[in-house]
Write a protein that holds these residues in place. Structure first.
Motif, PDB file in Angstrom:
ATOM      1  N   UNK A  72      -6.154   7.143  -7.261  1.00  0.00           N
ATOM      2  CA  UNK A  72      -5.656   6.859  -8.689  1.00  0.00           C
ATOM      3  C   UNK A  72      -4.725   5.691  -8.527  1.00  0.00           C
ATOM      4  N   UNK A  73      -3.931   6.194  -7.588  1.00  0.00           N
ATOM      5  CA  UNK A  73      -2.714   5.073  -7.607  1.00  0.00           C
ATOM      6  C   UNK A  73      -3.148   3.597  -6.983  1.00  0.00           C
ATOM      7  N   UNK A  74      -3.993   4.025  -5.992  1.00  0.00           N
ATOM      8  CA  UNK A  74      -4.620   2.622  -5.154  1.00  0.00           C
ATOM      9  C   UNK A  74      -5.354   1.745  -5.941  1.00  0.00           C
ATOM     10  N   UNK A  75      -6.435   2.582  -6.677  1.00  0.00           N
ATOM     11  CA  UNK A  75      -7.130   1.776  -7.702  1.00  0.00           C
ATOM     12  C   UNK A  75      -6.730   1.297  -9.082  1.00  0.00           C
ATOM     13  N   UNK A  76      -5.424   1.819  -9.469  1.00  0.00           N
ATOM     14  CA  UNK A  76      -4.799   1.126 -10.464  1.00  0.00           C
ATOM     15  C   UNK A  76      -4.028   0.139  -9.819  1.00  0.00           C
ATOM     16  N   UNK A  77      -3.360   0.126  -8.648  1.00  0.00           N
ATOM     17  CA  UNK A  77      -2.741  -1.221  -8.204  1.00  0.00           C
ATOM     18  C   UNK A  77      -3.716  -2.314  -7.838  1.00  0.00           C
ATOM     19  N   UNK A  78      -4.966  -1.992  -7.509  1.00  0.00           N
ATOM     20  CA  UNK A  78      -5.871  -2.866  -7.542  1.00  0.00           C
ATOM     21  C   UNK A  78      -6.266  -3.710  -8.766  1.00  0.00           C
ATOM     22  N   UNK A 115      -4.718  17.045   1.460  1.00  0.00           N
ATOM     23  CA  UNK A 115      -6.200  17.030   0.967  1.00  0.00           C
ATOM     24  C   UNK A 115      -5.928  17.351  -0.485  1.00  0.00           C
ATOM     25  N   UNK A 116      -4.928  17.982  -1.003  1.00  0.00           N
ATOM     26  CA  UNK A 116      -4.988  18.134  -2.501  1.00  0.00           C
ATOM     27  C   UNK A 116      -4.217  16.863  -3.121  1.00  0.00           C
ATOM     28  N   UNK A 117      -3.892  15.788  -2.346  1.00  0.00           N
ATOM     29  CA  UNK A 117      -3.234  14.728  -2.988  1.00  0.00           C
ATOM     30  C   UNK A 117      -4.207  13.645  -3.138  1.00  0.00           C
ATOM     31  N   UNK A 118      -5.526  13.671  -2.523  1.00  0.00           N
ATOM     32  CA  UNK A 118      -6.352  12.606  -2.373  1.00  0.00           C
ATOM     33  C   UNK A 118      -6.748  11.959  -3.951  1.00  0.00           C
ATOM     34  N   UNK A 119      -6.816  12.944  -4.862  1.00  0.00           N
ATOM     35  CA  UNK A 119      -7.289  12.197  -6.081  1.00  0.00           C
ATOM     36  C   UNK A 119      -6.083  11.336  -6.835  1.00  0.00           C
ATOM     37  N   UNK A 120      -4.794  11.694  -6.604  1.00  0.00           N
ATOM     38  CA  UNK A 120      -3.652  11.068  -6.695  1.00  0.00           C
ATOM     39  C   UNK A 120      -3.525   9.771  -6.168  1.00  0.00           C
ATOM     40  N   UNK A 121      -4.006  10.144  -4.811  1.00  0.00           N
ATOM     41  CA  UNK A 121      -3.874   8.699  -4.036  1.00  0.00           C
ATOM     42  C   UNK A 121      -4.802   7.707  -4.397  1.00  0.00           C
ATOM     43  N   UNK A 151       0.962  -1.075  -0.002  1.00  0.00           N
ATOM     44  CA  UNK A 151       0.201   0.026   0.094  1.00  0.00           C
ATOM     45  C   UNK A 151       0.779   1.425   0.107  1.00  0.00           C
ATOM     46  N   UNK A 152       1.791   1.476   0.910  1.00  0.00           N
ATOM     47  CA  UNK A 152       2.566   2.580   1.119  1.00  0.00           C
ATOM     48  C   UNK A 152       3.476   2.593   0.080  1.00  0.00           C
ATOM     49  N   UNK A 153       4.104   1.479  -0.494  1.00  0.00           N
ATOM     50  CA  UNK A 153       5.021   1.559  -1.884  1.00  0.00           C
ATOM     51  C   UNK A 153       4.347   2.350  -2.813  1.00  0.00           C
ATOM     52  N   UNK A 154       3.027   1.901  -3.164  1.00  0.00           N
ATOM     53  CA  UNK A 154       2.331   2.353  -4.160  1.00  0.00           C
ATOM     54  C   UNK A 154       1.975   3.891  -3.998  1.00  0.00           C
ATOM     55  N   UNK A 155       1.667   4.360  -2.720  1.00  0.00           N
ATOM     56  CA  UNK A 155       1.472   5.772  -2.509  1.00  0.00           C
ATOM     57  C   UNK A 155       2.929   6.491  -2.501  1.00  0.00           C
ATOM     58  N   UNK A 156       3.906   5.989  -2.124  1.00  0.00           N
ATOM     59  CA  UNK A 156       4.957   6.702  -2.230  1.00  0.00           C
ATOM     60  C   UNK A 156       5.461   7.057  -3.932  1.00  0.00           C
ATOM     61  N   UNK A 157       5.220   5.698  -4.709  1.00  0.00           N
ATOM     62  CA  UNK A 157       5.544   5.809  -5.834  1.00  0.00           C
ATOM     63  C   UNK A 157       4.941   7.055  -6.760  1.00  0.00           C
ATOM     64  N   UNK A 158       3.668   7.169  -6.199  1.00  0.00           N
ATOM     65  CA  UNK A 158       2.817   8.014  -6.882  1.00  0.00           C
ATOM     66  C   UNK A 158       2.965   9.434  -6.518  1.00  0.00           C
ATOM     67  N   UNK A 159       3.814   9.666  -5.261  1.00  0.00           N
ATOM     68  CA  UNK A 159       4.263  11.078  -4.707  1.00  0.00           C
ATOM     69  C   UNK A 159       3.419  11.258  -3.793  1.00  0.00           C
ATOM     70  N   UNK A 160       2.650  10.577  -2.919  1.00  0.00           N
ATOM     71  CA  UNK A 160       1.849  10.908  -1.892  1.00  0.00           C
ATOM     72  C   UNK A 160       2.334  10.984  -0.598  1.00  0.00           C
TER      73      UNK A 160
END
Ligand code: ADP
Ligand code: ASP
Ligand code: MG
Length: 419
Positions: free
Chosen positions: A330-336, A322-328, A283-292
């Motif tokens: 998308x990253x989590x859904x793409x990983x799913x 809050x301005x990184x929610x969209x990015x987060x 989870x947090x690897x995915x988020x870090x890669x997306x710059x969250x």
């Protein structure tokens, strides 16, 4: 020649009159015999406007182009400040980051300073220039592109210049007359501090007190820069404002030194994930890669064999800006979708805020957390997430209670009183 760095924030250069007023302050120091490096921000509101334009044009924007747009506000004020000084017969020249050069890494929109070339500006000083006006917040990447240093980054530009040019002092001129026990704009009883330690200032800044950018405090601490925060709207003596200094140089030692808040937080929960090794990392690897930038994290107690899931399942909650929610999302859904993560639901709440108490005294005092939670419970404020470190305690709460929480904590820890 002795050298000073003077930084003027957005409200201090909001219009031509204010630029003239700031230039007069610079003139006072030049008359005393200093060479001065002036760091300027964009006119107040300008950077927000530019950021807004970028977001409207491209919601998941290319950070290189974000920097190209957002750095421009400072260029205007640097030129105007140099012209204003020249009108006062003070030899001045403006410099954009790349001209100095101020070299950064390639982390666009939150680049870190790697090196400041002192030669070009020093040559000009030797030729008689009295003031170098430098556009804050910007630099140049190894690839030769413009970078920016993150919101509030002109503070960091200023401290980095003070370190590189071995300035006698770095004065941060802003719209309040120093560092307070909490933001004076949301708490009437906030008290101005004459001195604050680097450690406490670092925590306050990183927990939301935007009076100084976190990185600027880090740099000042590392390079022993004499850092002062003061008002650009009042006549100033040499003792005005707040000095950020070593812990040893401070007499006052309260357990809690200040209260900080961060309004723009979001809380996200991944509902029903497998509870086994490697999940948090995925989870947090995915988020870090997306710059969250993930801040607080809680993993709930595991439940066995929930709805036919084999083994244990749990929920994972974290907070991010809050301005990184969209990015987060998308990253989590793409990983799913790619089969790297498996969760039932992703919930995002954008109505939360973080409130923190900070103080070096907490290292040795017990019971601060208990007292903080009691104060919040007396106000009927529900705590959603808690994190602690040696010198701070942070809670995530519903945003509508944020100001109330700050004021209640400020009162209960008696921060309005000096001792
Ligand atoms: P500038 O444009 O000069 O960089 P900023 O708006 O970035 O100014 O920072 C100054 C603001 O920081 C103040 O107007 C105040 O509302 C806010 N602030 C938050 N916490 C504190 C604090 N503890 N002490 C002083 N100011 C604070
Ligand atoms: N103008 C930039 C900002 O608003 C940088 C700064 O003022 O420090 O974030
Ligand atoms: Mg600022």
């Amino acid at each position: 020649m002795p050298l000073l760095v003077m930084k003027f924030g957005g409200t201090s250069v909001a219009n031509l009159d204010r630029i003239r007023r700031a230039a007069k302050r610079v003139g006072v120091e030049v008359a005393k015999g200093y060479d001065v490096i002036v760091i300027v921000s964009a006119m107040s509101g300008k950077t927000n406007e530019l950021v807004g334009w970028v977001g409207e044009t491209s919601p998941l924007y290319d950070a290189r182009e974000y920097d190209a747009v957002v750095s421009s506000g400072e260029n205007v004020t640097a030129g105007l400040m140099a012209l204003t000084l020249q009108e006062m017969d003070i030899p001045a020249r403006s410099w954009q980051g790349w001209q100095v050069p101020l070299k950064t890494d390639s982390a666009h929109s939150q680049a870190r300073i790697e090196e400041i070339g002192t030669e070009r500006i020093n040559t000009k000083f030797a030729e008689g220039m009295k003031v170098a006006v430098v556009a804050g917040f910007q630099g140049i990447s190894p690839e030769g592109r413009i970078t920016t240093l993150g919101r509030g980054g002109s503070d960091t530009t200023a401290v980095a210049f003070a370190a590189a040019f071995e300035a006698e002092r770095c004065d941060i001129y802003t719209d309040v007359d120093g560092v307070y026990t909490t933001d004076p704009r949301i708490c009437d009883k906030a008290r101005k501090l004459d001195k604050i330690s680097f450690e406490e200032m670092l925590e306050l800044a990183s927990l939301g007190a935007k009076v100084l950018q976190t990185r600027s405090v880090e740099l000042a601490m590392r390079y022993k820069v004499k850092l002062r925060v003061l008002s650009s709207f009042e006549e100033q003596s040499d003792e005005a404002g707040t000095l950020v200094c070593d812990e040893e140089d401070i007499m006052e030692s309260k357990v809690v030194a200040g209260v900080a808040y961060s309004r723009d937080e979001a809380k996200m929960t991944l509902v029903t994930i497998a509870d086994r090794p490697g999940i948090a990392s995925a989870i947090f690897g995915t988020l870090a890669d997306a710059g969250v930038n993930v801040d607080m994290i809680v993993q709930n107690v595991s439940e066995l064999n929930y709805k036919g899931h084999e083994g244990g399942v749990t929920d994972m909650t974290f907070s991010c800006p809050v301005d990184q929610v969209k990015r987060a999302e998308k990253a989590l859904q793409d990983a799913q979708a790619a089969g790297k993560l498996d969760f039932d639901k992703l919930e995002s709440e954008t109505n939360v805020a973080k409130v923190s108490v900070v103080g070096i005294g907490m290292r040795s005092a017990a019971g601060v957390a208990a007292k903080m939670f009691k104060i919040l419970s007396d106000e009927n404020i529900n705590i959603q997430v808690i994190t602690t470190s040696e010198i701070k305690i942070s809670v995530l709460i519903e945003r509508k209670y944020m100001e109330l929480a700050v004021q209640a904590l400020h009162d209960a820890f008696e921060l309005d009183k000096a001792e």
